[in-house]
Design an enzyme around this catalytic site. Structure first.
Site, mmCIF file in Angstrom:
data_model
loop_
_atom_site.group_PDB
_atom_site.id
_atom_site.type_symbol
_atom_site.label_atom_id
_atom_site.label_comp_id
_atom_site.label_asym_id
_atom_site.label_seq_id
_atom_site.Cartn_x
_atom_site.Cartn_y
_atom_site.Cartn_z
ATOM 1 N NE ARG A 95 -3.387 -0.413 2.837
ATOM 2 C CZ ARG A 95 -4.619 -0.812 2.518
ATOM 3 N NH1 ARG A 95 -5.407 -0.001 1.849
ATOM 4 N NH2 ARG A 95 -5.041 -2.014 2.873
ATOM 5 C CB THR A 135 -7.359 -3.112 6.322
ATOM 6 O OG1 THR A 135 -6.998 -3.846 5.152
ATOM 7 C CG2 THR A 135 -8.854 -2.840 6.307
ATOM 8 C CB CYS A 136 -6.422 -1.036 11.149
ATOM 9 S SG CYS A 136 -6.888 -0.162 12.656
ATOM 10 N N GLY A 195 -2.964 -9.602 6.929
ATOM 11 C CA GLY A 195 -4.316 -9.134 7.200
ATOM 12 C C GLY A 195 -5.406 -9.876 6.467
ATOM 13 N N GLY A 233 -23.206 -7.281 11.410
ATOM 14 C CA GLY A 233 -22.082 -7.363 12.324
ATOM 15 C C GLY A 233 -21.560 -5.988 12.689
ATOM 16 C CD GLU A 266 -17.998 0.072 14.146
ATOM 17 O OE1 GLU A 266 -17.662 -0.422 15.241
ATOM 18 O OE2 GLU A 266 -17.173 0.332 13.246
ATOM 19 C CG HIS A 304 -20.058 9.951 42.717
ATOM 20 N ND1 HIS A 304 -21.132 9.282 42.173
ATOM 21 C CD2 HIS A 304 -20.542 11.115 43.220
ATOM 22 C CE1 HIS A 304 -22.231 10.009 42.353
ATOM 23 N NE2 HIS A 304 -21.887 11.136 42.990
#
Length: 468
Positions: A37, A43-44, A146, A184, A189, A447
């Site tokens: 690439r 890819t990520c 990958g 999925g 998303e 808290h």
């Protein structure tokens, strides 16, 4: 022909590969990384985790500004979508991070071999680029190539109207109707992104539930939440064909269990039915490396393949196809090559869906525990009762902790909430140390924070919540 040799050559510059390269260099080895690439990160970083999260964030802000601020006392008018700017921002996020990896390579004196890598036998790796073939030698080779999107038979991907997640990240305009095939992580998303920006979204799933790898209660609750947000679901349905034309895409669908076929029209179709290990052209079989029946490279507990000196990590081996899993494996395999010890605990790899609210899980689901005959107790606490959630208005979801009925050891945790992806880390650490639900319950939580719901769920395992 190059006679340059290295201690380690990593094939693939994605999360697993670049981490393996960096860690090996830190341990004093000479390292090269082969990446075809134009940018490092795989890819990520380039067309997966990072650009999708950038668009998820931007689209959430757009929707919140347009419709979600009035009840907070913030009045906004004339809100408009500037998709081109949103996409440019997404691309800049990607570029900044991939350039960051390139900087780390220079810092650690890692050689980037630009081109497609192929095993050439006898510790050699052939790198092909721009019509040239160069061969390099290594004492150790790490395969980290990958995965790629799984195709559907009879459906031709053009990345224009019928797209994978890669094309879905760069649509030039908001589609009138987006059909997502697969319910999925990725499908939900990307469906959420374009729904927020104005598209009608229909999600088609072959199984009778969404998020099939997660706890069943999480899947059911997420379907209710996403349906309320505007996503439409067609479960138990299979797509048998899709034909693109100038006017859009015509799909043929039918019940998964059999029945009459029907036509469905869409402007864009996203095919998101899983991923396949990326071993095409690698020369793995020719090198004598054993593959399983799903095309994944077989490795032992130290990531060694059937060929001495060759290792494999990430999506090309068994296990969840997640960037953080690959990154951990990359670090561990470099240490093993250096003579150190290391192992991967696959029971503590979290899975996260970055919708809003998020869904996050680690360890066993209730379905898995029941199938294995494990006697367990469940503790559950709703986010709607959590004080910080009340302040922010993010009231949907819950924390559910599953613990062994006898030992109280935490076996699995499942969260739906605005910060679920961050909250799950505490439980991953707890499980890594073999913590009991009581250990979690007796840990002081700040808290007001969403993480107090974790403490309450742990208390609920013993039937003693304080705020419910």
């Amino acid at each position: 022909m190059s006679d340059q040799s290295f201690d380690v050559i990593v094939i693939g510059g994605g999360p697993g590969g670049y981490i393996a390269a960096i860690r090996a260099a830190q341990l004093g080895m000479t390292v090269a990384c082969v990446e075809k690439r134009g940018a490092l990160g795989g890819t990520c970083l380039n067309v997966g985790c990072i650009p999708s999260k950038a668009l998820l964030h931007s689209s959430h802000l757009f929707e919140q500004t347009k419709a979600g601020l009035a009840n907070q006392g913030v009045k906004v008018s004339g809100v408009e979508l500037d998709l081109a700017t949103m996409l440019v921002r997404k691309d800049k996020v990607v570029t900044d991070l991939t350039k960051g990896v390139e900087f780390l390579f220079k810092k650690h004196k890692i050689t980037w071999l630009k081109g497609a890598g192929r095993l050439a036998g006898n510790g050699k790796v052939e790198v092909k680029s721009d019509g040239k073939n160069d061969t390099y030698t290594a004492k150790n080779i790490i395969i980290a190539t990958g995965s790629e999107s799984t195709p559907l038979p009879g459906i031709a991907i053009d990345e224009q109207k019928i797209v994978t997640s890669t094309g879905a990240l760069a649509l030039p305009k908001v589609p009138g109707h987006l059909v997502v095939i697969g319910a999925g992580f990725i499908g939900l998303e990307m469906g959420s992104v374009w729904r927020r920006l104005g598209a009608k979204v229909t999600v088609i799933e072959f199984l009778d539930r969404i998020l099939p790898t997660m706890d069943g209660e999480v899947g059911r609750e997420m379907q209710k939440i996403l349906t309320k947000q505007g996503l439409a679901f067609r479960l138990g349905t299979k797509v048998t064909g899709a034909k693109a034309s100038a006017n859009g895409v015509e799909l043929t669908v039918e019940p998964a269990k059999g029945g009459a076929a029907e036509k469905l029209s869409a402007d864009v179709v996203l095919v998101s039915v899983g991923r396949l290990p990326n071993t095409e052209g690698l020369g793995a079989k020719e090198a004598g490396i054993k593959l399983d029946n799903r095309g994944r490279i077989e490795v032992d507990g130290s990531f060694r393949t059937s060929v001495p000196g060759i290792y494999a990590i990430g999506d090309v081996i068994a296990g969840p196809m997640l960037a953080h899993k690959a990154m951990d494996e990359g670090e561990i395999v470099a240490e093993i090559i250096a003579g150190q010890s290391g192992h991967m605990n696959y029971d503590t790899v979290p899975g996260i869906v970055y919708t809003h609210p998020e869904a996050a899980s680690v360890g066993k689901t209730e379905e898995e525990l029941k199938a294995a005959g494990v006697n367990y107790r469940a503790g559950k606490f709703p986010m709607s009762v959590n004080s910080r959630s009340r302040c922010t208005g993010d009231l949907e979801g819950f924390v559910k902790i599953l613990a062994d009925a006898k030992t109280d050891r935490v076996l699995g945790v499942h969260i739906i909430g605005a910060q679920a992806g961050t909250m799950i880390a505490e439980l991953v650490l707890a499980m890594e140390f073999g913590a009991s639900a009581e250990d979690v319950a007796r840990t002081c939580h700040g808290h007001p924070t969403e993480s107090e719901a974790v403490k309450e769920a742990a208390l609920a395992v013993a039937g003693r919540t304080l705020h419910l």
